[in-house]
Design a protein around this motif. Structure first.
Motif, PDB file in Angstrom:
ATOM      1  N   ILE A   1     -42.351  43.491  28.696  1.00  0.00           N
ATOM      2  CA  ILE A   1     -43.468  44.012  27.903  1.00  0.00           C
ATOM      3  C   ILE A   1     -44.499  42.920  27.631  1.00  0.00           C
ATOM      4  N   ASP A   2     -44.036  41.741  27.260  1.00  0.00           N
ATOM      5  CA  ASP A   2     -44.973  40.657  26.963  1.00  0.00           C
ATOM      6  C   ASP A   2     -45.764  40.237  28.197  1.00  0.00           C
ATOM      7  N   ARG A   3     -45.132  40.226  29.377  1.00  0.00           N
ATOM      8  CA  ARG A   3     -45.875  39.844  30.571  1.00  0.00           C
ATOM      9  C   ARG A   3     -46.935  40.893  30.901  1.00  0.00           C
ATOM     10  N   ILE A   4     -46.611  42.157  30.685  1.00  0.00           N
ATOM     11  CA  ILE A   4     -47.619  43.200  30.916  1.00  0.00           C
ATOM     12  C   ILE A   4     -48.764  43.036  29.922  1.00  0.00           C
ATOM     13  N   ARG A   5     -48.452  42.693  28.679  1.00  0.00           N
ATOM     14  CA  ARG A   5     -49.502  42.438  27.693  1.00  0.00           C
ATOM     15  C   ARG A   5     -50.387  41.276  28.131  1.00  0.00           C
ATOM     16  N   ILE A   6     -49.784  40.230  28.683  1.00  0.00           N
ATOM     17  CA  ILE A   6     -50.550  39.089  29.189  1.00  0.00           C
ATOM     18  C   ILE A   6     -51.450  39.522  30.336  1.00  0.00           C
ATOM     19  N   LEU A   7     -50.924  40.361  31.225  1.00  0.00           N
ATOM     20  CA  LEU A   7     -51.716  40.817  32.375  1.00  0.00           C
ATOM     21  C   LEU A   7     -52.864  41.720  31.930  1.00  0.00           C
ATOM     22  N   VAL A   8     -52.678  42.460  30.845  1.00  0.00           N
ATOM     23  CA  VAL A   8     -53.791  43.238  30.274  1.00  0.00           C
ATOM     24  C   VAL A   8     -54.840  42.275  29.735  1.00  0.00           C
ATOM     25  N   ARG A   9     -54.382  41.267  29.020  1.00  0.00           N
ATOM     26  CA  ARG A   9     -55.323  40.275  28.462  1.00  0.00           C
ATOM     27  C   ARG A   9     -56.109  39.568  29.566  1.00  0.00           C
ATOM     28  N   LYS A  10     -55.453  39.282  30.692  1.00  0.00           N
ATOM     29  CA  LYS A  10     -56.110  38.613  31.823  1.00  0.00           C
ATOM     30  C   LYS A  10     -56.919  39.597  32.671  1.00  0.00           C
ATOM     31  N   GLN A  11     -56.912  40.850  32.297  1.00  0.00           N
ATOM     32  CA  GLN A  11     -57.623  41.926  32.988  1.00  0.00           C
ATOM     33  C   GLN A  11     -57.106  42.152  34.411  1.00  0.00           C
ATOM     34  N   THR A  12     -55.829  41.884  34.608  1.00  0.00           N
ATOM     35  CA  THR A  12     -55.177  42.176  35.875  1.00  0.00           C
ATOM     36  C   THR A  12     -54.885  43.665  35.959  1.00  0.00           C
ATOM     37  N   ILE A  13     -54.641  44.270  34.808  1.00  0.00           N
ATOM     38  CA  ILE A  13     -54.419  45.708  34.687  1.00  0.00           C
ATOM     39  C   ILE A  13     -55.101  46.159  33.401  1.00  0.00           C
ATOM     40  N   ARG A  14     -55.584  47.379  33.397  1.00  0.00           N
ATOM     41  CA  ARG A  14     -56.263  47.893  32.207  1.00  0.00           C
ATOM     42  C   ARG A  14     -55.242  48.409  31.195  1.00  0.00           C
ATOM     43  N   ALA A  15     -55.545  48.259  29.933  1.00  0.00           N
ATOM     44  CA  ALA A  15     -54.673  48.774  28.875  1.00  0.00           C
ATOM     45  C   ALA A  15     -54.481  50.279  29.029  1.00  0.00           C
TER      46      ALA A  15
ATOM     47  N   ALA B   1     -42.221  42.183  35.988  1.00  0.00           N
ATOM     48  CA  ALA B   1     -43.410  42.849  35.443  1.00  0.00           C
ATOM     49  C   ALA B   1     -44.623  42.558  36.316  1.00  0.00           C
ATOM     50  N   GLU B   2     -44.777  41.316  36.735  1.00  0.00           N
ATOM     51  CA  GLU B   2     -45.881  40.946  37.634  1.00  0.00           C
ATOM     52  C   GLU B   2     -45.802  41.748  38.930  1.00  0.00           C
ATOM     53  N   LEU B   3     -44.593  41.876  39.462  1.00  0.00           N
ATOM     54  CA  LEU B   3     -44.397  42.612  40.709  1.00  0.00           C
ATOM     55  C   LEU B   3     -44.774  44.080  40.540  1.00  0.00           C
ATOM     56  N   PHE B   4     -44.389  44.684  39.419  1.00  0.00           N
ATOM     57  CA  PHE B   4     -44.710  46.089  39.175  1.00  0.00           C
ATOM     58  C   PHE B   4     -46.224  46.288  39.074  1.00  0.00           C
ATOM     59  N   VAL B   5     -46.885  45.391  38.361  1.00  0.00           N
ATOM     60  CA  VAL B   5     -48.337  45.503  38.207  1.00  0.00           C
ATOM     61  C   VAL B   5     -49.023  45.319  39.557  1.00  0.00           C
ATOM     62  N   GLU B   6     -48.569  44.365  40.340  1.00  0.00           N
ATOM     63  CA  GLU B   6     -49.159  44.147  41.661  1.00  0.00           C
ATOM     64  C   GLU B   6     -48.950  45.367  42.562  1.00  0.00           C
ATOM     65  N   SER B   7     -47.785  45.979  42.489  1.00  0.00           N
ATOM     66  CA  SER B   7     -47.509  47.179  43.276  1.00  0.00           C
ATOM     67  C   SER B   7     -48.407  48.336  42.836  1.00  0.00           C
ATOM     68  N   PHE B   8     -48.649  48.433  41.540  1.00  0.00           N
ATOM     69  CA  PHE B   8     -49.567  49.449  41.022  1.00  0.00           C
ATOM     70  C   PHE B   8     -50.988  49.198  41.537  1.00  0.00           C
ATOM     71  N   ARG B   9     -51.413  47.967  41.459  1.00  0.00           N
ATOM     72  CA  ARG B   9     -52.783  47.626  41.886  1.00  0.00           C
ATOM     73  C   ARG B   9     -52.976  47.802  43.391  1.00  0.00           C
ATOM     74  N   LYS B  10     -52.007  47.355  44.163  1.00  0.00           N
ATOM     75  CA  LYS B  10     -52.145  47.346  45.612  1.00  0.00           C
ATOM     76  C   LYS B  10     -51.930  48.730  46.229  1.00  0.00           C
ATOM     77  N   ASN B  11     -50.905  49.443  45.771  1.00  0.00           N
ATOM     78  CA  ASN B  11     -50.510  50.699  46.411  1.00  0.00           C
ATOM     79  C   ASN B  11     -50.586  51.913  45.492  1.00  0.00           C
ATOM     80  N   ARG B  12     -51.058  51.691  44.266  1.00  0.00           N
ATOM     81  CA  ARG B  12     -51.152  52.768  43.264  1.00  0.00           C
ATOM     82  C   ARG B  12     -49.784  53.365  42.947  1.00  0.00           C
ATOM     83  N   ASN B  13     -48.727  52.569  43.119  1.00  0.00           N
ATOM     84  CA  ASN B  13     -47.399  53.022  42.734  1.00  0.00           C
ATOM     85  C   ASN B  13     -47.343  53.159  41.220  1.00  0.00           C
ATOM     86  N   ARG B  14     -46.597  54.123  40.771  1.00  0.00           N
ATOM     87  CA  ARG B  14     -46.413  54.374  39.333  1.00  0.00           C
ATOM     88  C   ARG B  14     -44.980  54.006  38.961  1.00  0.00           C
TER      89      ARG B  14
END
Length: 192
Positions: free
Chosen positions: A128-142, A104-117
């Motif tokens: 799912i829980d790691r993505i929720r954590i990354l939203v809470r940490k504001q690494t990715i927007r909800a 999940a971290e890797l997917f979010v980083e790929s989205f942030r860095k390269n705008r991959n979907r």
């Protein structure tokens, strides 16, 4: 094959990929190093991908957990610098929970860095829980995350779009969502 070609023809490209794979391997607990072992000098000669696991020695990728060989193509592809759409079906299969969360971290980083979907079909609460954590940490927007829950209803399926707030809390979950886990926790705690 890509890793072997990079190792033989593009040392800088291989070094970059190697470092990213090792960072993921260490963070996820899958492996601590990876290398290409050559069995000859020609491009057409055989080779092995080897990973260093907990024991500290290198092993053929075919002789370690199946999750390593299954996740490696995903790990290599999502680091692409071109903007892509990835359709992944249960990328968590054969991975332990820590590695699932690491994906999940890797997917979010790929989205942030390269705008991959990513369109991911998963049964993994860890993803799912790691993505929720990354939203809470504001690494990715909800607003950049959409969760579709497929609820079986007889011979059909009802699709629910579950939202998320800025703290990673799920919004609009249907009745019955995660009931199994609540019942299991109650049973574990003796509240049957």
């Amino acid at each position: 094959m890509l890793m072997m070609r990079l190792d033989r023809t593009d040392k800088k490209g291989w070094s970059s990929l190697h470092d990213e794979l090792v960072a993921f391997g260490q963070e996820s607990g899958l492996f601590s190093d990876i290398k290409v072992r050559r069995h000859g000098k020609q491009m057409s000669d055989p080779f092995q991908l080897q990973v260093k696991v907990r024991s500290g020695s290198y092993a053929n990728i075919m002789d370690v957990g199946y999750g390593v060989s299954q996740s490696l193509p995903i790990l290599v592809d999502v680091r692409s610098e071109r903007q892509c759409v990835f359709l992944l079906q249960q990328p968590e299969v054969h991975l332990h929970p820590r590695s699932q969360a690491g994906l999940a971290e890797l997917f979010v980083e790929s989205f942030r860095k390269n705008r991959n979907r990513f369109l991911i079909e998963t049964h993994s609460d860890y993803i799912i829980d790691r993505i929720r954590i990354l939203v809470r940490k504001q690494t990715i927007r909800a607003a950049d995350v959409s969760i579709l829950y497929f609820e079986p209803m007889g011979n059909s399926v009802k699709i629910h779009n579950i939202g998320m707030d800025g703290d990673g809390n799920l919004r609009g979950t249907p009745d019955g969502y995660r009931d199994f886990f609540v019942r299991e926790t109650d049973r574990l705690l003796g509240f049957e």
